[in-house]
Design a protein around this motif. Sequence first.
Motif, short mmCIF file in Angstrom:
data_model
loop_
_atom_site.label_atom_id
_atom_site.label_comp_id
_atom_site.label_asym_id
_atom_site.label_seq_id
_atom_site.Cartn_x
_atom_site.Cartn_y
_atom_site.Cartn_z
N GLN A 223 -4.45 2.87 -34.75
CA GLN A 223 -3.52 3.92 -34.37
C GLN A 223 -2.53 4.21 -35.50
OE1 GLN A 223 -4.11 5.12 -31.27
NE2 GLN A 223 -2.86 6.86 -31.84
N ARG A 224 -2.03 3.15 -36.15
CA ARG A 224 -1.10 3.34 -37.26
C ARG A 224 -1.77 4.06 -38.42
NH1 ARG A 224 0.81 -1.87 -35.84
NH2 ARG A 224 -0.63 -2.83 -37.33
N GLU A 240 4.12 9.67 -33.16
CA GLU A 240 4.74 8.43 -32.73
C GLU A 240 4.00 7.86 -31.53
OE1 GLU A 240 8.90 8.87 -32.08
OE2 GLU A 240 9.24 10.02 -33.92
N TYR A 241 4.03 6.55 -31.42
CA TYR A 241 3.39 5.91 -30.29
C TYR A 241 4.18 4.65 -29.91
CZ TYR A 241 1.43 2.11 -33.09
OH TYR A 241 1.28 1.01 -33.87
N GLN A 250 1.74 4.79 -25.28
CA GLN A 250 2.14 6.20 -25.28
C GLN A 250 1.96 6.79 -26.67
OE1 GLN A 250 6.14 5.19 -24.10
NE2 GLN A 250 5.92 6.18 -22.11
N LEU A 251 1.55 8.06 -26.71
CA LEU A 251 1.33 8.76 -27.99
C LEU A 251 1.95 10.15 -27.90
CD1 LEU A 251 -0.11 9.13 -30.78
CD2 LEU A 251 -2.07 10.00 -29.49
N TRP A 315 9.90 9.93 -21.70
CA TRP A 315 9.59 9.59 -23.10
C TRP A 315 9.02 10.79 -23.85
CZ3 TRP A 315 5.17 9.41 -26.14
CH2 TRP A 315 5.26 8.68 -27.32
N PHE A 316 8.08 11.50 -23.23
CA PHE A 316 7.46 12.66 -23.86
C PHE A 316 8.49 13.76 -24.12
CE2 PHE A 316 5.35 16.81 -23.51
CZ PHE A 316 4.39 16.70 -24.51
N LEU A 317 9.34 14.04 -23.13
CA LEU A 317 10.31 15.11 -23.28
C LEU A 317 11.42 14.74 -24.25
CD1 LEU A 317 10.55 16.37 -19.59
CD2 LEU A 317 9.38 17.46 -21.51
N GLN A 318 11.74 13.46 -24.38
CA GLN A 318 12.70 13.04 -25.40
C GLN A 318 12.16 13.33 -26.79
OE1 GLN A 318 13.24 8.92 -24.30
NE2 GLN A 318 15.17 9.32 -23.24
#
Length: 431
Positions: A223-224, A240-241, A250-251, A315-318
């Motif tokens: 992923q990185r 970001e994840y 989360q991604l 988290w997604f909306l942030q």
Amino acid sequence: MDLENSIYGYLHEGGEIVPKEDKQIQYKGGQQKGMYIGQRMSYSEFVSKACERLDINSNGYTFHYTLEFDPSALQQFDDDEDMHMMLSHSYDYARIYVLKRTRRVEVEGGIVNVQNDYCHNSMEETHNSVASCQANNESNLGLSQGFMSRCAETEVMPHDLMDGCPWRITANSVGTTKILKVNIFIVQMLSVQANLQCGEERCSCHRASNKGNPSVFAPSNLQRLQESRLVDINPGTIAEYSRQDGHFWQLFIAHSFSIQGFLMGCRPVIAIDSTHLSGPYRGSLFSATAYDADDGMFPIAFGVVSSENYEDWLWFLQKLKGILQDKEVVIISDRHQAILRSVSQLFGVENHAYCYRHVKENFSSYVTKHSMKGKKCKMDALLLLDNVAYARLDDDYVVAMEKLKTYNSDLAKWVEENSPQHWAMSKFAKK
């Protein structure tokens, strides 16, 4: 032949493709024939009929076509899928160019001088060389007339330039013209791809050993690597994840061109939505989409999370709010409780509009279950709801509500209890 479901094909063979200044191409010499191409014609049937019309042997030729919106680019087709793509993007006619098949040779002799011109130690030097090449093509390429004539019917294959130099070069002629297309690339890219493939193999083993656990995703090192490649390819991209218990959780991805496109050319309205992912890992796919000046959909960001819960939406909306550079926006969504809570917390309840399609579906279900039966009655009720939703002035809203109340008071009560200030145009605060 069903002419209504056919297009007319212009066949060009034996001549020369000449580029024009207006990015068009002109075909000179050779022969031109016409034929009808059925929408269901296979590639093999097309080749057989075209060669019959042109009186040539198909073994020594390749078939190309141009698109109406970009007639300067030759598109080659080799199978039924390419045939379908040509028919799908051609309307009344298609221009088809039949070219002699090229042969391949290795780079040698005078071509080494060309390659040495592109052998650099840094990307900056390479860009400078390409820029100077554009200013003076012939001198920097160092191509002799003999080389040009050899390349007219050949494709030059990559060859090592110097020991330790990572750069490679390929060259091939454009159609039957004397134009030479030179491509340069760096071998280091191949090592990145190899690392990705190795990571995918490790990921496959990881999936096999954890198939029963839907919360386990791809390994973090892969992923990185993928996240780093996204940023390297398109600087300014946000990728970001997060992890939980050592596993991907989360991604969030927003490409740089999407961020800049939204900030510079889109209206401050963002629609968010989600869908469930199938497969052994489950999870949900989140998306944020804007609208451009032509009412076209413009993707901004997407995310992969564990589920549609409050923590994931928050988290997604942030992350989404972080790329907006303090720009005030209106969020459109359905009325999922996790979305209602997170949007009001981050963007303000006054900036939250409910998707009218979902509201209308809820209203339709209510009509079916509690009020009336029959298709006509239902259509009348939905039409009255449209009048309420699309009323632009407060006076028009009052009139529409009175008509709905006269038609059925329970339906009017449902509207009042379902926050019309978030979906009725005249009541929404941000107009």
